[in-house]
Design a protein around this motif. Sequence first.
Motif, PDB file in Angstrom:
ATOM      1  N   CYS A 133       0.487  -1.312   0.343  1.00 23.14           N
ATOM      2  CA  CYS A 133       0.107   0.052   0.047  1.00 23.14           C
ATOM      3  C   CYS A 133       1.153   0.800  -0.031  1.00 23.14           C
ATOM      4  N   ILE A 134       0.436   2.135  -0.622  1.00 23.54           N
ATOM      5  CA  ILE A 134       1.409   2.943  -1.077  1.00 23.54           C
ATOM      6  C   ILE A 134       0.564   4.130  -1.148  1.00 23.54           C
ATOM      7  N   LYS A 135       0.776   5.756  -0.354  1.00 25.61           N
ATOM      8  CA  LYS A 135      -0.066   7.008   0.186  1.00 25.61           C
ATOM      9  C   LYS A 135       1.171   7.949  -0.914  1.00 25.61           C
ATOM     10  N   PHE A 136       0.072   9.208  -1.272  1.00 29.80           N
ATOM     11  CA  PHE A 136       0.890  10.269  -1.733  1.00 29.80           C
ATOM     12  C   PHE A 136       0.011  11.187  -1.454  1.00 29.80           C
ATOM     13  N   ASN A 137       0.346  12.414  -0.988  1.00 26.37           N
ATOM     14  CA  ASN A 137       0.390  13.820  -0.835  1.00 26.37           C
ATOM     15  C   ASN A 137       0.579  14.735  -1.849  1.00 26.37           C
ATOM     16  N   ILE A 138      -1.103  13.902  -2.608  1.00 30.17           N
ATOM     17  CA  ILE A 138      -1.033  14.817  -4.216  1.00 30.17           C
ATOM     18  C   ILE A 138      -2.405  14.645  -3.934  1.00 30.17           C
ATOM     19  N   ASP A 139      -3.236  15.828  -4.926  1.00 27.80           N
ATOM     20  CA  ASP A 139      -4.838  15.606  -5.277  1.00 27.80           C
ATOM     21  C   ASP A 139      -5.127  14.687  -6.789  1.00 27.80           C
ATOM     22  N   SER A 140      -4.305  15.004  -7.295  1.00 27.31           N
ATOM     23  CA  SER A 140      -4.167  13.737  -8.495  1.00 27.31           C
ATOM     24  C   SER A 140      -3.592  13.220  -8.671  1.00 27.31           C
ATOM     25  N   PHE A 141      -4.291  12.033  -9.193  1.00 29.10           N
ATOM     26  CA  PHE A 141      -2.617  11.299  -9.356  1.00 29.10           C
ATOM     27  C   PHE A 141      -1.728  11.494 -10.451  1.00 29.10           C
ATOM     28  N   TYR A 142      -2.264  12.081 -11.426  1.00 29.05           N
ATOM     29  CA  TYR A 142      -2.011  12.867 -12.953  1.00 29.05           C
ATOM     30  C   TYR A 142      -0.856  13.138 -12.105  1.00 29.05           C
ATOM     31  N   ASN A 143      -0.108  13.737 -10.581  1.00 31.87           N
ATOM     32  CA  ASN A 143       0.526  14.185 -10.368  1.00 31.87           C
ATOM     33  C   ASN A 143       1.839  13.589  -9.580  1.00 31.87           C
ATOM     34  N   ILE A 144       1.779  12.135 -10.185  1.00 32.61           N
ATOM     35  CA  ILE A 144       2.660  11.173  -9.004  1.00 32.61           C
ATOM     36  C   ILE A 144       3.631  11.652  -9.886  1.00 32.61           C
ATOM     37  N   LYS A 145       4.633  11.219  -9.325  1.00 30.87           N
ATOM     38  CA  LYS A 145       6.736  11.715  -9.698  1.00 30.87           C
ATOM     39  C   LYS A 145       7.191  10.051  -9.080  1.00 30.87           C
ATOM     40  N   GLU A 146       8.289  10.509  -9.428  1.00 31.51           N
ATOM     41  CA  GLU A 146       9.778   8.725  -9.058  1.00 31.51           C
ATOM     42  C   GLU A 146       9.714   9.406  -7.595  1.00 31.51           C
ATOM     43  N   HIS A 147       9.709   8.805  -6.894  1.00 33.23           N
ATOM     44  CA  HIS A 147       9.633   8.640  -5.413  1.00 33.23           C
ATOM     45  C   HIS A 147       9.119   9.590  -4.294  1.00 33.23           C
ATOM     46  N   SER A 148       7.585   9.778  -5.083  1.00 32.05           N
ATOM     47  CA  SER A 148       6.636  10.987  -4.267  1.00 32.05           C
ATOM     48  C   SER A 148       6.013   9.366  -3.535  1.00 32.05           C
ATOM     49  N   GLY A 149       5.853   8.386  -3.645  1.00 26.96           N
ATOM     50  CA  GLY A 149       4.527   8.137  -2.717  1.00 26.96           C
ATOM     51  C   GLY A 149       5.514   7.765  -0.940  1.00 26.96           C
ATOM     52  N   GLU A 150       4.861   7.654   0.226  1.00 27.06           N
ATOM     53  CA  GLU A 150       5.149   6.651   0.966  1.00 27.06           C
ATOM     54  C   GLU A 150       4.311   4.973   0.926  1.00 27.06           C
ATOM     55  N   VAL A 151       5.804   4.369   1.220  1.00 22.43           N
ATOM     56  CA  VAL A 151       4.777   2.637   1.650  1.00 22.43           C
ATOM     57  C   VAL A 151       4.005   3.270   2.865  1.00 22.43           C
ATOM     58  N   ILE A 152       2.407   2.418   3.038  1.00 27.81           N
ATOM     59  CA  ILE A 152       1.591   2.554   4.020  1.00 27.81           C
ATOM     60  C   ILE A 152       2.242   1.155   4.878  1.00 27.81           C
ATOM     61  N   PHE A 153       2.000  -0.061   3.480  1.00 27.55           N
ATOM     62  CA  PHE A 153       2.428  -0.748   4.397  1.00 27.55           C
ATOM     63  C   PHE A 153       2.733  -2.577   3.489  1.00 27.55           C
ATOM     64  N   PHE A 154       3.758  -3.700   3.621  1.00 34.63           N
ATOM     65  CA  PHE A 154       4.038  -4.685   2.623  1.00 34.63           C
ATOM     66  C   PHE A 154       3.725  -5.535   3.277  1.00 34.63           C
ATOM     67  N   ASP A 155       2.953  -6.876   3.219  1.00 34.34           N
ATOM     68  CA  ASP A 155       3.356  -7.808   3.629  1.00 34.34           C
ATOM     69  C   ASP A 155       3.493  -9.119   2.070  1.00 34.34           C
ATOM     70  N   TYR A 156       3.104 -10.231   2.554  1.00 33.26           N
ATOM     71  CA  TYR A 156       3.336 -11.940   2.070  1.00 33.26           C
ATOM     72  C   TYR A 156       2.622 -12.588   2.405  1.00 33.26           C
ATOM     73  N   PRO A 157       2.365 -13.841   2.132  1.00 28.23           N
ATOM     74  CA  PRO A 157       2.036 -14.623   2.978  1.00 28.23           C
ATOM     75  C   PRO A 157       2.820 -15.621   3.770  1.00 28.23           C
TER      76      PRO A 157
END
Length: 162
Positions: A133-157
Amino acid sequence: MKYIYFIRHAKAQKDIQIQDLQRDLSSSGKDDLKTMIYRIKDLDFKAQNIISSPAKRCIKTAQKLCKSFALKEKDILIEKCFYDGSFDEVLNYIKNIKQNRVVLIMHNPLLVQLCEYLTHIDLENFPTSAILCIKFNIDSFYNIKEHSGEVIFFDYPKSSDL
């Protein structure tokens, strides 16, 4: 705030007689998916859409996850570029998503490429049934760019229990 839940399909059958797009989930894949659904049950795990690769294993994964996201199976969107598209095609697709919280179900190595591009995470692997799960502090996905997201969690079996 925008959220993307990147999910790799559950483990597929290894039947060489079947076309890759038609491979169904294996019994261990179904078990792993149950494990992940149980683990995310208590998280604030909401989505407005599930968008899936056209591969049968991805669609089946999406169908099994629908209840976790309070969505209906008929609302699953199928996106061809999630199976055979380039990194740029998929990134452009994501930039045009209008919802705030979406689930994207697809394949490696594209998942690793996207998640490493969008965050500062260094993934050696993106196991089957894994959820990032990645969170972006943006109003539109159009504004995503490299390293703009924050990992909220990563899980696997096979990860240690939460």
